[in-house]
Design a protein around this motif. Structure first.
Motif, mmCIF file in Angstrom:
data_model
loop_
_atom_site.group_PDB
_atom_site.id
_atom_site.type_symbol
_atom_site.label_atom_id
_atom_site.label_comp_id
_atom_site.label_asym_id
_atom_site.label_seq_id
_atom_site.Cartn_x
_atom_site.Cartn_y
_atom_site.Cartn_z
ATOM 1 N N VAL A 1 1.123 -25.741 3.810
ATOM 2 C CA VAL A 1 1.384 -26.792 4.799
ATOM 3 C C VAL A 1 0.435 -26.534 5.958
ATOM 4 O O VAL A 1 0.807 -25.953 6.959
ATOM 5 N N ASN A 2 -0.798 -26.935 5.811
ATOM 6 C CA ASN A 2 -1.769 -26.734 6.880
ATOM 7 C C ASN A 2 -2.202 -28.072 7.456
ATOM 8 O O ASN A 2 -2.013 -29.127 6.856
ATOM 9 N N TRP A 3 -2.773 -28.021 8.616
ATOM 10 C CA TRP A 3 -3.101 -29.258 9.326
ATOM 11 C C TRP A 3 -4.135 -30.099 8.590
ATOM 12 O O TRP A 3 -4.109 -31.324 8.670
ATOM 13 N N ILE A 4 -5.029 -29.474 7.849
ATOM 14 C CA ILE A 4 -6.030 -30.249 7.113
ATOM 15 C C ILE A 4 -5.343 -31.099 6.045
ATOM 16 O O ILE A 4 -5.588 -32.302 5.937
ATOM 17 N N ALA A 5 -4.470 -30.482 5.263
ATOM 18 C CA ALA A 5 -3.766 -31.222 4.212
ATOM 19 C C ALA A 5 -2.898 -32.323 4.805
ATOM 20 O O ALA A 5 -2.888 -33.456 4.306
ATOM 21 N N VAL A 6 -2.176 -32.001 5.871
ATOM 22 C CA VAL A 6 -1.277 -32.987 6.472
ATOM 23 C C VAL A 6 -2.053 -34.185 7.007
ATOM 24 O O VAL A 6 -1.707 -35.339 6.727
ATOM 25 N N PHE A 7 -3.114 -33.947 7.739
ATOM 26 C CA PHE A 7 -3.861 -35.064 8.316
ATOM 27 C C PHE A 7 -4.651 -35.839 7.262
ATOM 28 O O PHE A 7 -4.792 -37.052 7.363
ATOM 29 N N LEU A 8 -5.145 -35.152 6.256
ATOM 30 C CA LEU A 8 -5.814 -35.877 5.170
ATOM 31 C C LEU A 8 -4.826 -36.754 4.410
ATOM 32 O O LEU A 8 -5.113 -37.918 4.116
ATOM 33 N N LEU A 9 -3.677 -36.199 4.079
ATOM 34 C CA LEU A 9 -2.660 -36.993 3.382
ATOM 35 C C LEU A 9 -2.212 -38.176 4.228
ATOM 36 O O LEU A 9 -2.050 -39.285 3.721
ATOM 37 N N PHE A 10 -2.012 -37.942 5.512
ATOM 38 C CA PHE A 10 -1.595 -39.024 6.402
ATOM 39 C C PHE A 10 -2.652 -40.121 6.472
ATOM 40 O O PHE A 10 -2.343 -41.306 6.390
ATOM 41 N N GLY A 11 -3.908 -39.709 6.618
ATOM 42 C CA GLY A 11 -4.988 -40.686 6.714
ATOM 43 C C GLY A 11 -5.242 -41.435 5.414
ATOM 44 O O GLY A 11 -5.576 -42.618 5.425
ATOM 45 N N LEU A 12 -5.079 -40.765 4.297
ATOM 46 C CA LEU A 12 -5.385 -41.386 3.008
ATOM 47 C C LEU A 12 -4.199 -42.105 2.378
ATOM 48 O O LEU A 12 -4.361 -43.160 1.767
ATOM 49 N N PHE A 13 -2.985 -41.535 2.508
ATOM 50 C CA PHE A 13 -1.842 -42.070 1.778
ATOM 51 C C PHE A 13 -0.703 -42.554 2.651
ATOM 52 O O PHE A 13 0.258 -43.136 2.147
ATOM 53 N N GLY A 14 -0.742 -42.254 3.938
ATOM 54 C CA GLY A 14 0.294 -42.748 4.823
ATOM 55 C C GLY A 14 1.425 -41.762 5.046
ATOM 56 O O GLY A 14 1.437 -40.634 4.549
ATOM 57 N N THR A 15 2.400 -42.236 5.784
ATOM 58 C CA THR A 15 3.505 -41.394 6.226
ATOM 59 C C THR A 15 4.393 -40.923 5.082
ATOM 60 O O THR A 15 4.801 -39.760 5.040
ATOM 61 N N GLY A 16 4.728 -41.807 4.155
ATOM 62 C CA GLY A 16 5.655 -41.465 3.085
ATOM 63 C C GLY A 16 5.204 -40.292 2.240
ATOM 64 O O GLY A 16 5.971 -39.353 1.999
ATOM 65 N N VAL A 17 3.977 -40.339 1.782
ATOM 66 C CA VAL A 17 3.443 -39.257 0.945
ATOM 67 C C VAL A 17 3.339 -37.965 1.761
ATOM 68 O O VAL A 17 3.660 -36.882 1.259
ATOM 69 N N THR A 18 2.918 -38.080 3.011
ATOM 70 C CA THR A 18 2.775 -36.893 3.856
ATOM 71 C C THR A 18 4.123 -36.218 4.083
ATOM 72 O O THR A 18 4.250 -34.996 3.947
ATOM 73 N N VAL A 19 5.136 -36.992 4.400
ATOM 74 C CA VAL A 19 6.471 -36.434 4.628
ATOM 75 C C VAL A 19 7.010 -35.816 3.336
ATOM 76 O O VAL A 19 7.605 -34.724 3.358
ATOM 77 N N ALA A 20 6.797 -36.478 2.222
ATOM 78 C CA ALA A 20 7.257 -35.934 0.938
ATOM 79 C C ALA A 20 6.562 -34.607 0.632
ATOM 80 O O ALA A 20 7.209 -33.648 0.182
ATOM 81 N N TYR A 21 5.265 -34.522 0.873
ATOM 82 C CA TYR A 21 4.509 -33.289 0.619
ATOM 83 C C TYR A 21 5.018 -32.151 1.505
ATOM 84 O O TYR A 21 5.305 -31.052 1.020
ATOM 85 N N VAL A 22 5.115 -32.408 2.814
ATOM 86 C CA VAL A 22 5.528 -31.365 3.749
ATOM 87 C C VAL A 22 6.954 -30.904 3.442
ATOM 88 O O VAL A 22 7.238 -29.709 3.410
#
Length: 172
Positions: A104-125
């Motif tokens: 759970v690092n900031w690169i993964a979180v911000f990339l997921l947020f930018g590419l896939f949106g909030t739903g995927v990012t929240v599910a990943y984290v």
């Protein structure tokens, strides 16, 4: 000679690259600023102190949470892990920190947020944090402290050593 259609595909790719760069650049700049603040105000020594004062369940949650918000890659997580173990943190909590920190690092979180949106990012984290907590709880129940190898790491003029899983209070 360029095959037909290749030029249009290259132009489309370039347009998509510019679009992503425009969206992700502000996210990376903002994230880098936040990571800098975290590095300044959340040093590894403070993380160790916070974890030493917790019990089995809440300590795993705290360890995974701290691992998620600390701006460490896996290469700096290992010395911090050795520091946690040498400070007497239980193996399960250290394992929760070890899993959550690079996953759970900031690169993964911000990339997921930018590419896939909030739903995927929240599910990943959420999934990554739950996995780190559950794995730490499971590891903690096996009493594996005796299987921790002796490690000496010298960094920043400070030596971090684990003594085979025995805490500083055990050695005294």
């Amino acid at each position: 000679m360029i095959p037909p259609g290749t030029e249009a595909a290259l132009l489309d790719s370039w347009g998509y690259f510019l679009h992503l760069a425009t969206i992700l650049t502000p996210l990376f700049i903002g994230a880098s600023f936040l990571v800098g603040l975290a590095q300044e105000y959340l040093p590894p020594e403070r993380v160790e102190e916070m974890l030493r004062s917790r019990d089995h369940g809440s300590g795993n949650v705290l360890a995974a949470g701290l691992g998620a918000v600390t701006p460490f890659c896996s290469c700096s997580t290992v010395p911090i892990l050795a520091g946690l173990l040498s400070a007497g943190a239980p193996t399960g909590m250290a394992f929760s920190f070890l899993l959550a920190s690079p996953i759970v690092n900031w690169i993964a979180v911000f990339l997921l947020f930018g590419l896939f949106g909030t739903g995927v990012t929240v599910a990943y984290v959420t999934t990554a944090l739950l996995a780190a907590i559950v794995a730490g709880l499971i590891i903690g129940t096996f009493d594996l402290d005796g299987y921790v190898k002796d490690v000496r790491i010298t960094t920043g003029g400070r030596e971090i050593a684990t003594d085979g899983g025995a805490s500083a209070t055990d050695a005294a």
